[in-house]
Scaffold this motif. Structure first.
Motif, PDB file in Angstrom:
ATOM      1  N   CYS A 182       0.868  -1.178   0.000  1.00  0.00           N
ATOM      2  CA  CYS A 182       0.000   0.000   0.000  1.00  0.00           C
ATOM      3  C   CYS A 182       0.906   1.230   0.000  1.00  0.00           C
ATOM      4  N   TRP A 183       0.303   2.386  -0.147  1.00  0.00           N
ATOM      5  CA  TRP A 183       1.062   3.639  -0.071  1.00  0.00           C
ATOM      6  C   TRP A 183       1.515   3.821   1.377  1.00  0.00           C
ATOM      7  N   THR A 184       2.825   3.874   1.596  1.00  0.00           N
ATOM      8  CA  THR A 184       3.391   3.944   2.938  1.00  0.00           C
ATOM      9  C   THR A 184       4.153   5.254   3.123  1.00  0.00           C
ATOM     10  N   ILE A 185       3.905   5.912   4.249  1.00  0.00           N
ATOM     11  CA  ILE A 185       4.474   7.238   4.508  1.00  0.00           C
ATOM     12  C   ILE A 185       5.212   7.230   5.836  1.00  0.00           C
ATOM     13  N   GLY A 186       6.472   7.640   5.823  1.00  0.00           N
ATOM     14  CA  GLY A 186       7.223   7.875   7.040  1.00  0.00           C
ATOM     15  C   GLY A 186       7.110   9.350   7.411  1.00  0.00           C
ATOM     16  N   VAL A 187       6.795   9.631   8.663  1.00  0.00           N
ATOM     17  CA  VAL A 187       6.565  11.014   9.104  1.00  0.00           C
ATOM     18  C   VAL A 187       7.529  11.349  10.231  1.00  0.00           C
ATOM     19  N   ARG A 188       8.316  12.403  10.031  1.00  0.00           N
ATOM     20  CA  ARG A 188       9.257  12.855  11.059  1.00  0.00           C
ATOM     21  C   ARG A 188       8.971  14.317  11.385  1.00  0.00           C
ATOM     22  N   LYS A 189       8.642  14.591  12.637  1.00  0.00           N
ATOM     23  CA  LYS A 189       8.391  15.972  13.057  1.00  0.00           C
ATOM     24  C   LYS A 189       9.698  16.722  13.169  1.00  0.00           C
ATOM     25  N   GLN A 190       9.745  17.897  12.574  1.00  0.00           N
ATOM     26  CA  GLN A 190      10.949  18.713  12.622  1.00  0.00           C
ATOM     27  C   GLN A 190      11.132  19.333  14.004  1.00  0.00           C
ATOM     28  N   SER A 191      12.323  19.850  14.242  1.00  0.00           N
ATOM     29  CA  SER A 191      12.596  20.533  15.502  1.00  0.00           C
ATOM     30  C   SER A 191      11.788  21.822  15.569  1.00  0.00           C
ATOM     31  N   ARG A 192      11.683  22.369  16.753  1.00  0.00           N
ATOM     32  CA  ARG A 192      10.890  23.586  16.935  1.00  0.00           C
ATOM     33  C   ARG A 192      11.403  24.735  16.079  1.00  0.00           C
ATOM     34  N   GLY A 193      12.696  24.790  15.903  1.00  0.00           N
ATOM     35  CA  GLY A 193      13.259  25.878  15.109  1.00  0.00           C
ATOM     36  C   GLY A 193      12.869  25.800  13.645  1.00  0.00           C
ATOM     37  N   MET A 194      12.764  24.577  13.110  1.00  0.00           N
ATOM     38  CA  MET A 194      12.420  24.386  11.702  1.00  0.00           C
ATOM     39  C   MET A 194      10.907  24.357  11.487  1.00  0.00           C
ATOM     40  N   GLY A 195      10.202  23.596  12.297  1.00  0.00           N
ATOM     41  CA  GLY A 195       8.760  23.454  12.135  1.00  0.00           C
ATOM     42  C   GLY A 195       8.399  22.511  10.993  1.00  0.00           C
ATOM     43  N   GLY A 196       7.154  22.054  10.997  1.00  0.00           N
ATOM     44  CA  GLY A 196       6.681  21.195   9.937  1.00  0.00           C
ATOM     45  C   GLY A 196       7.119  19.747  10.098  1.00  0.00           C
ATOM     46  N   TYR A 197       7.026  18.994   8.988  1.00  0.00           N
ATOM     47  CA  TYR A 197       7.327  17.569   8.995  1.00  0.00           C
ATOM     48  C   TYR A 197       8.172  17.195   7.784  1.00  0.00           C
ATOM     49  N   LEU A 198       8.978  16.160   7.939  1.00  0.00           N
ATOM     50  CA  LEU A 198       9.661  15.546   6.812  1.00  0.00           C
ATOM     51  C   LEU A 198       8.905  14.270   6.457  1.00  0.00           C
ATOM     52  N   ILE A 199       8.497  14.174   5.199  1.00  0.00           N
ATOM     53  CA  ILE A 199       7.682  13.066   4.723  1.00  0.00           C
ATOM     54  C   ILE A 199       8.499  12.206   3.771  1.00  0.00           C
ATOM     55  N   SER A 200       8.484  10.888   3.988  1.00  0.00           N
ATOM     56  CA  SER A 200       9.205   9.970   3.107  1.00  0.00           C
ATOM     57  C   SER A 200       8.252   8.916   2.568  1.00  0.00           C
ATOM     58  N   THR A 201       8.356   8.636   1.267  1.00  0.00           N
ATOM     59  CA  THR A 201       7.591   7.574   0.629  1.00  0.00           C
ATOM     60  C   THR A 201       8.558   6.746  -0.208  1.00  0.00           C
ATOM     61  N   ARG A 202       8.022   5.781  -0.932  1.00  0.00           N
ATOM     62  CA  ARG A 202       8.867   4.940  -1.775  1.00  0.00           C
ATOM     63  C   ARG A 202       9.516   5.756  -2.892  1.00  0.00           C
ATOM     64  N   TRP A 203       8.881   6.848  -3.271  1.00  0.00           N
ATOM     65  CA  TRP A 203       9.361   7.617  -4.417  1.00  0.00           C
ATOM     66  C   TRP A 203      10.058   8.911  -4.032  1.00  0.00           C
ATOM     67  N   GLN A 204       9.908   9.342  -2.803  1.00  0.00           N
ATOM     68  CA  GLN A 204      10.499  10.617  -2.398  1.00  0.00           C
ATOM     69  C   GLN A 204      10.902  10.547  -0.937  1.00  0.00           C
ATOM     70  N   ARG A 205      12.083  11.062  -0.632  1.00  0.00           N
ATOM     71  CA  ARG A 205      12.599  11.012   0.735  1.00  0.00           C
ATOM     72  C   ARG A 205      12.729  12.427   1.305  1.00  0.00           C
ATOM     73  N   ASN A 206      12.328  12.553   2.588  1.00  0.00           N
ATOM     74  CA  ASN A 206      12.524  13.781   3.350  1.00  0.00           C
ATOM     75  C   ASN A 206      11.978  15.025   2.661  1.00  0.00           C
ATOM     76  N   PHE A 207      10.726  14.884   2.180  1.00  0.00           N
ATOM     77  CA  PHE A 207      10.037  16.053   1.609  1.00  0.00           C
ATOM     78  C   PHE A 207       9.522  16.901   2.756  1.00  0.00           C
ATOM     79  N   TRP A 208       9.878  18.172   2.756  1.00  0.00           N
ATOM     80  CA  TRP A 208       9.527  19.059   3.860  1.00  0.00           C
ATOM     81  C   TRP A 208       8.107  19.594   3.659  1.00  0.00           C
ATOM     82  N   LEU A 209       7.239  19.342   4.634  1.00  0.00           N
ATOM     83  CA  LEU A 209       5.865  19.815   4.594  1.00  0.00           C
ATOM     84  C   LEU A 209       5.648  20.753   5.761  1.00  0.00           C
ATOM     85  N   LEU A 210       5.427  22.004   5.476  1.00  0.00           N
ATOM     86  CA  LEU A 210       5.268  23.024   6.528  1.00  0.00           C
ATOM     87  C   LEU A 210       3.815  23.067   6.961  1.00  0.00           C
ATOM     88  N   ALA A 211       3.383  22.060   7.699  1.00  0.00           N
ATOM     89  CA  ALA A 211       1.986  22.010   8.175  1.00  0.00           C
ATOM     90  C   ALA A 211       1.883  20.958   9.270  1.00  0.00           C
TER      91      ALA A 211
END
Length: 211
Positions: A182-211
């Motif tokens: 299935c579509w699998t997503i790794g979610v890493r919360k950024q530090s307070r200074g950076m904010g947002g999340y880093l999203i990883s999938t099979r096709w893309q690694r550490n995509f920064w999502l500011l939300a």
């Protein structure tokens, strides 16, 4: 986001591992079960009937949870960014075979109650299984016909990486991303200074999502 129909759907046999489950319906009621045989309640839930008798195709979002803060961050991210009205939101808590703990539903149930309170329009269920972690996730993805699997990733420690190499929890997430049906997503919360999340999938690694 791709629809749930585009994901590979497979069936699998029953596990022999201990399990327990609890489900919150649309009216905040729940269905509970004991360790033995409770997975029967979970089968065939990709098409659900609503509380008013309606029927429709809805996706199942599954999040692997434990006591770690990064798994709870991933859970809340999935609840707010992936789950929509009427979807089934499954919390999977896996207890290792080597653990002396029984399949207590306390953690998963408390997190399930939190999710239902935060987003009542989503159907929430908690599933606790004692067994091998990776094999349990892969099996449940197939059995429950999961559309989206979400896993928390902790912020890497540079010192730990230098001394010990890759972390076992990160290897687990990578194996799920690369091998789950299935579509699998790794979610890493950024530090307070950076904010947002880093999203990883099979096709893309550490995509920064500011939300």
């Amino acid at each position: 986001m791709a629809g749930s129909g585009s994901f590979l759907r497979q069936a699998s046999g029953r596990e022999a591992w201990k399990s327990t489950s609890k489900r919150w319906g649309g009216n905040n009621s729940y269905i509970g079960g004991g360790c033995e045989g409770s997975l029967k309640q979970m089968e065939g839930l990709n098409m659900y009937g609503s509380e008013n008798g309606g029927l429709g195709m809805r996706k199942r979002v599954m999040v692997v949870v434990d006591n770690a803060s990064h798994s709870k961050h991933a859970m809340m991210w999935a609840l707010t960014h992936v789950a929509n009205t009427g979807d089934l939101f499954t919390l999977l808590h896996i207890i290792p075979d080597s653990s002396s703990s029984t399949c207590s539903p306390d953690l998963a149930n408390s997190l399930g109650s939190l999710c239902k309170a935060c987003k009542p329009e989503v159907e929430v269920e908690a599933l606790v299984i004692q067994g091998p972690k990776l094999a349990t996730v892969m099996s449940q993805v197939k059995k429950l016909e999961v559309s989206v699997l979400v896993l928390g990733q902790k912020r890497p420690s540079t010192l730990f990486s230098c001394l010990c190499g890759s972390d076992s929890s990160e290897e687990f997430v990578e194996q799920c991303i690369n091998n789950a049906d299935c579509w699998t997503i790794g979610v890493r919360k950024q530090s307070r200074g950076m904010g947002g999340y880093l999203i990883s999938t099979r096709w893309q690694r550490n995509f920064w999502l500011l939300a």
